[in-house]
Design a protein around this motif. Structure first.
Motif, PDB file in Angstrom:
ATOM      1  N   VAL A 273       0.850  -1.191   0.000  1.00  0.00           N
ATOM      2  CA  VAL A 273       0.000   0.000   0.000  1.00  0.00           C
ATOM      3  C   VAL A 273       0.886   1.241   0.000  1.00  0.00           C
ATOM      4  N   PRO A 274       0.654   2.199  -0.943  1.00  0.00           N
ATOM      5  CA  PRO A 274       1.515   3.387  -0.992  1.00  0.00           C
ATOM      6  C   PRO A 274       1.144   4.400   0.087  1.00  0.00           C
ATOM      7  N   ARG A 275       2.083   5.277   0.390  1.00  0.00           N
ATOM      8  CA  ARG A 275       1.781   6.405   1.270  1.00  0.00           C
ATOM      9  C   ARG A 275       1.279   7.540   0.376  1.00  0.00           C
ATOM     10  N   ILE A 276       0.141   8.100   0.735  1.00  0.00           N
ATOM     11  CA  ILE A 276      -0.501   9.090  -0.127  1.00  0.00           C
ATOM     12  C   ILE A 276      -0.425  10.469   0.517  1.00  0.00           C
ATOM     13  N   THR A 277       0.005  11.452  -0.246  1.00  0.00           N
ATOM     14  CA  THR A 277       0.025  12.830   0.253  1.00  0.00           C
ATOM     15  C   THR A 277      -0.867  13.694  -0.631  1.00  0.00           C
ATOM     16  N   ALA A 278      -0.958  14.993  -0.304  1.00  0.00           N
ATOM     17  CA  ALA A 278      -1.916  15.879  -0.976  1.00  0.00           C
ATOM     18  C   ALA A 278      -1.661  15.984  -2.474  1.00  0.00           C
ATOM     19  N   ALA A 279      -0.401  15.836  -2.883  1.00  0.00           N
ATOM     20  CA  ALA A 279      -0.069  16.011  -4.300  1.00  0.00           C
ATOM     21  C   ALA A 279      -0.531  14.835  -5.160  1.00  0.00           C
ATOM     22  N   PHE A 280      -0.976  13.747  -4.512  1.00  0.00           N
ATOM     23  CA  PHE A 280      -1.300  12.528  -5.263  1.00  0.00           C
ATOM     24  C   PHE A 280      -2.566  12.691  -6.097  1.00  0.00           C
ATOM     25  N   ARG A 281      -2.510  12.213  -7.317  1.00  0.00           N
ATOM     26  CA  ARG A 281      -3.686  12.225  -8.199  1.00  0.00           C
ATOM     27  C   ARG A 281      -3.896  10.830  -8.758  1.00  0.00           C
ATOM     28  N   GLY A 282      -5.131  10.522  -9.057  1.00  0.00           N
ATOM     29  CA  GLY A 282      -5.405   9.282  -9.781  1.00  0.00           C
ATOM     30  C   GLY A 282      -5.677   8.107  -8.859  1.00  0.00           C
ATOM     31  N   CYS A 283      -5.496   6.914  -9.419  1.00  0.00           N
ATOM     32  CA  CYS A 283      -5.853   5.694  -8.708  1.00  0.00           C
ATOM     33  C   CYS A 283      -4.717   5.259  -7.784  1.00  0.00           C
ATOM     34  N   GLY A 284      -5.031   5.039  -6.502  1.00  0.00           N
ATOM     35  CA  GLY A 284      -4.019   4.655  -5.521  1.00  0.00           C
ATOM     36  C   GLY A 284      -3.498   3.246  -5.715  1.00  0.00           C
ATOM     37  N   PHE A 285      -4.203   2.454  -6.512  1.00  0.00           N
ATOM     38  CA  PHE A 285      -3.830   1.048  -6.688  1.00  0.00           C
ATOM     39  C   PHE A 285      -2.979   0.827  -7.938  1.00  0.00           C
ATOM     40  N   ARG A 286      -2.780   1.887  -8.729  1.00  0.00           N
ATOM     41  CA  ARG A 286      -2.224   1.674 -10.073  1.00  0.00           C
ATOM     42  C   ARG A 286      -0.847   1.017 -10.081  1.00  0.00           C
ATOM     43  N   ASP A 287      -0.007   1.293  -9.044  1.00  0.00           N
ATOM     44  CA  ASP A 287       1.334   0.696  -9.044  1.00  0.00           C
ATOM     45  C   ASP A 287       1.300  -0.822  -8.850  1.00  0.00           C
ATOM     46  N   ARG A 288       0.185  -1.339  -8.347  1.00  0.00           N
ATOM     47  CA  ARG A 288       0.099  -2.777  -8.080  1.00  0.00           C
ATOM     48  C   ARG A 288      -0.866  -3.469  -9.030  1.00  0.00           C
ATOM     49  N   CYS A 289      -1.434  -2.699  -9.960  1.00  0.00           N
ATOM     50  CA  CYS A 289      -2.523  -3.223 -10.783  1.00  0.00           C
ATOM     51  C   CYS A 289      -1.986  -3.684 -12.136  1.00  0.00           C
ATOM     52  N   GLY A 290      -2.352  -4.875 -12.539  1.00  0.00           N
ATOM     53  CA  GLY A 290      -1.907  -5.407 -13.816  1.00  0.00           C
ATOM     54  C   GLY A 290      -2.561  -4.730 -15.011  1.00  0.00           C
ATOM     55  N   LEU A 291      -3.624  -3.949 -14.773  1.00  0.00           N
ATOM     56  CA  LEU A 291      -4.356  -3.332 -15.877  1.00  0.00           C
ATOM     57  C   LEU A 291      -4.052  -1.846 -16.037  1.00  0.00           C
ATOM     58  N   ALA A 292      -3.168  -1.317 -15.173  1.00  0.00           N
ATOM     59  CA  ALA A 292      -2.990   0.136 -15.133  1.00  0.00           C
ATOM     60  C   ALA A 292      -2.226   0.655 -16.352  1.00  0.00           C
ATOM     61  N   ASP A 293      -2.590   1.867 -16.789  1.00  0.00           N
ATOM     62  CA  ASP A 293      -1.788   2.587 -17.787  1.00  0.00           C
ATOM     63  C   ASP A 293      -1.833   4.078 -17.455  1.00  0.00           C
ATOM     64  N   ARG A 294      -1.397   4.922 -18.380  1.00  0.00           N
ATOM     65  CA  ARG A 294      -1.295   6.354 -18.093  1.00  0.00           C
ATOM     66  C   ARG A 294      -2.614   6.963 -17.659  1.00  0.00           C
ATOM     67  N   GLY A 295      -3.707   6.446 -18.196  1.00  0.00           N
ATOM     68  CA  GLY A 295      -5.025   6.985 -17.862  1.00  0.00           C
ATOM     69  C   GLY A 295      -5.340   6.908 -16.376  1.00  0.00           C
ATOM     70  N   CYS A 296      -4.672   5.999 -15.644  1.00  0.00           N
ATOM     71  CA  CYS A 296      -4.942   5.808 -14.223  1.00  0.00           C
ATOM     72  C   CYS A 296      -4.306   6.898 -13.368  1.00  0.00           C
ATOM     73  N   GLU A 297      -3.528   7.812 -14.011  1.00  0.00           N
ATOM     74  CA  GLU A 297      -2.924   8.911 -13.253  1.00  0.00           C
ATOM     75  C   GLU A 297      -3.850  10.108 -13.174  1.00  0.00           C
ATOM     76  N   ASP A 298      -4.985  10.062 -13.893  1.00  0.00           N
ATOM     77  CA  ASP A 298      -5.976  11.135 -13.798  1.00  0.00           C
ATOM     78  C   ASP A 298      -6.992  10.794 -12.718  1.00  0.00           C
ATOM     79  N   THR A 299      -7.781  11.799 -12.337  1.00  0.00           N
ATOM     80  CA  THR A 299      -8.828  11.572 -11.350  1.00  0.00           C
ATOM     81  C   THR A 299      -9.795  10.500 -11.849  1.00  0.00           C
ATOM     82  N   ILE A 300     -10.144   9.583 -10.974  1.00  0.00           N
ATOM     83  CA  ILE A 300     -10.989   8.453 -11.352  1.00  0.00           C
ATOM     84  C   ILE A 300     -12.436   8.737 -10.958  1.00  0.00           C
ATOM     85  N   MET A 301     -13.347   8.543 -11.893  1.00  0.00           N
ATOM     86  CA  MET A 301     -14.767   8.731 -11.583  1.00  0.00           C
ATOM     87  C   MET A 301     -15.392   7.380 -11.219  1.00  0.00           C
TER      88      MET A 301
END
Lengths: 324, 340
Positions: A273-301
């Motif tokens: 689990v990553p440590r999250i600070t105010a500057a963080f954007r996007g999906c918190g799981f993306r570094d561990r997710c097999g499906l993640a790509d650049r789109g996961c760095e934007d705000t997730i609806m």
């Protein structure tokens, strides 16, 4: 009508870590809501924030925390002290750390009732004996006179539950209530909680990392990851049709009898689990997710998969299927 | 080093193992003898994984410490690859059998670098040159899936899963044939637990390791073990190959344990466990069958005499209610499905 409604709860620590990032929970009369996730995902901080028991240095904001209609997000510490143990109670993983070793079981149970209800000594004793019997303890008279260290782990957890229920609270927050217990005792304690809930209409917020416990106990489940609720739905929907890659990962990582052949590999989730600070954007799981790509760095609806079944992933079920 | 290994016999052979502890004896209390392990015998063949399950107080962890030689038995004998532990000195023992503990937060010295932690068993051997040690440490870290560069770190800078990998690397650095794992994943999150279980499975295959795997988590044991022994108050009350034990348990205690497992199936509810509120206390072992006060099927006779041991095609059970199909084997649990 909900007895506990939490809206947009946020908790930050002094070092800049955001432990809880805008979560909402809704708990109805007689209902059990499961809050699951790994250590460090913010489950316990959430429960302490609701109880107003966060340590110094933790900052809480919320659009509202309503307990039986009363907004306790802005309640004074004095008011919270009145409510805790009376309208909202909590039990923890290790009863030994929450029971006072220097007082008998009877003294500790009675104190709760005398403080909140102004009851006399004898009346409180009777109530305590009554509650011990209700939580399935044989010979309550003997147990009242004993100290916590004289009891087994299972009995201590029953005493904790009895203490939490002395004033018939509306809400019980149970934080890993059976994690330290043997499986046989775990089943007995969970069964007891269910029976008491049927009798009294108690609402239970069940916090656990144990997917088996939550599947069997909860009406609805919220999966927490990196301070957010990444998926929520009825227990049937969530376990039957898990949508978020994290939920799927959790379910795939536990050995389930009959699902694997001997020697098969389990599907592990890489990383932590990553440590999250105010500057963080996007999906918190993306570094561990097999499906993640650049789109996961934007705000997730959030997406909806059905009535009351929501999840926080950029990918719909079809897209997840294509990507994997 | 390999001269120690007897390939023909069992990897682990335990006979009549007993361990007493003296409890109390302080200013105000009297001595009480706690019999934590009470007459345990079994064999584990090379390459097998023996899972040991049971509640707290069943003697699982004491048994683990007896097998690894961390505790001396009050009576009985442990042989590792044909060699009696009582006759082996510490260095020989360390080359035969190693252990991995539950809590990777307390089992690693926080003031030492990872490379020194993993190298310690080699240093203790006294005859491994420095360059050889460094090479073996890197090799071990790579084997458990860690970047050898983490050797420079301290345990405090690592996650729980990484620390347990370090503990496994340390256990394997002397190339033992047998590793005893005492609740190795109980302190870990499920996603990390899966990583460690996969690692143990892979290592077992690659190195033909024999594992004794102690856990209260029955689903984990079912996944990893080839054979399972169920302990209750210091005795093995049932033992069988894994599929057999989980598929057709014969001891009422095993049945209750299996019923208690909560699989992630919503709608199934919480099972009613017919065990009462009693709990096993090794300081007050009941007469007769030690499980009878909690047993839902107990007969009056169960309070009087110890239950017979019944053995049927590698399935062993100590219960008067078990079907009397096979001969009672006087030599207790020897070769009862746990042996070759």
């Amino acid at each position: 009508m909900s007895v506990l409604a939490v809206q947009d709860l946020r908790v930050g620590f002094r070092d800049g870590t955001l432990a809880v990032r805008g979560i909402s929970l809704d708990l109805g009369h007689g209902e059990t809501l499961g809050l699951v996730g790994e250590s460090g995902c913010g489950k316990s901080v959430t429960s302490l924030a609701v109880m107003g028991l966060l340590a110094r240095g933790a900052a809480r904001t919320a659009a509202g925390i309503r307990l039986a209609g009363e907004d306790i997000a802005r309640a004074s510490e004095r008011r919270m002290a009145q409510l805790r143990g009376d309208r909202i109670a909590m039990i923890f993983q290790e009863p030994m750390t929450s029971l006072n070793p220097a007082y008998t079981v009877g003294d500790q149970l009675s104190e709760v009732y005398r403080r909140h209800r102004g009851a006399g000594r004898l009346q409180a004793r009777d109530r305590a004996a009554d509650l011990l019997a209700r939580v399935g303890i044989a010979n309550p008279g003997l147990r009242l006179a004993q100290y916590p260290h004289e009891l087994s782990g299972g009995l201590r957890q029953r005493v904790m539950i009895a203490m939490a229920l002395m004033c018939e609270p509306d809400v019980l927050i149970a934080d890993e209530p059976t994690t330290a217990l043997d499986v046989t005792v775990q089943a007995q304690i969970l069964r007891l909680l269910q029976d008491l809930q049927k009798e009294t209409g108690l609402a239970i917020l069940l916090i656990t990392h144990d997917l088996g416990v939550v599947a069997r106990m909860a009406d609805r489940v919220s999966v927490m990851y990196a301070g957010e609720i990444v998926e929520s739905g009825t227990a049937e929907a969530l376990f039957g049709r898990p949508m978020h890659p994290y939920t799927r990962g959790l379910l795939d990582s536990i050995p389930v009898p009959g699902k694997l052949r001997p020697g098969d590999q389990l599907k592990a989730i890489p990383g932590t689990v990553p440590r999250i600070t105010a500057a963080f954007r996007g999906c918190g799981f993306r570094d561990r997710c097999g499906l993640a790509d650049r789109g996961c760095e934007d705000t997730i609806m959030p997406r909806e998969e059905g009535p009351q079944h929501r999840y926080l992933c950029r990918l719909s079920s079809e897209l997840q299927g294509q990507a994997s | 080093m390999t001269a120690l290994i007897d390939e023909a016999g069992p990897a682990v052979s335990v006979r009549g193992l007993r361990r007493d502890f003296v409890r109390g004896g302080g200013l105000l209390s009297t001595h009480a003898t706690v019999r934590a392990v009470d007459g345990v015998s079994f064999d584990v063949s090379h390459g097998e994984v023996l899972g040991i399950v049971g509640e707290s107080g069943s003697g699982k962890s004491t048994l683990a410490r007896l097998i690894t030689g961390l505790l001396r038995p009050t009576a009985g004998d442990v042989r590792i690859a044909g060699r009696s532990l009582a006759e082996a000195d510490r260095r020989q023992r360390a080359r035969l059998i190693q252990q991995v503990f539950q809590d990777p937060y307390s089992s690693l010295n926080p003031t030492q670098r990872v490379r020194d932690i993993v190298a310690l068993p080699l240093v203790a051997q006294g005859d491994v040159p420095r360059e050889e040690r460094a090479r073996r440490v890197s090799e071990m870290l790579a084997l458990v899936g860690l970047d050898p560069a983490v050797g420079e770190r301290y345990p405090g800078q690592m996650s729980g899963g990484q620390r347990q990998r370090v503990a496994i690397a340390r256990a394997l650095v002397l190339k033992p044939r047998i590793v005893v794992c005492d609740e190795p994943t109980s302190a870990l999150d499920v996603s990390v637990q899966a990583q460690i279980l996969n690692l143990l499975q892979a290592l077992r295959r690659e190195l033909n390791l024999t594992l004794v795997f102690i856990s209260h988590n029955l689903a984990v044991v079912e996944h990893i073990a080839t054979h399972v022994a169920v302990m209750y108050l210091g005795r093995i009350v049932e033992a069988a190959p894994t599929a057999e034990l989980f598929g057709s348990p014969r001891h009422p205690y095993t049945a209750a344990l299996l019923q208690s497992v909560l699989t992630p199936e919503p709608g199934k509810g919480i099972p009613r466990i017919p065990l009462g509120e009693g709990f096993p206390d090794p300081a007050a072992i009941p007469p007769g069958c030690r499980f009878h006060p909690r047993c839902p099927s107990a007969l009056p006779a169960c309070a009087d005499a110890s239950p017979p041991l019944r053995v049927d095609a590698g399935h062993l059970v100590e219960c008067i209610l078990a079907p009397e199909t096979a001969s009672r084997e006087a030599t207790s649990q020897v070769h009862a499905g746990l042996g070759p």
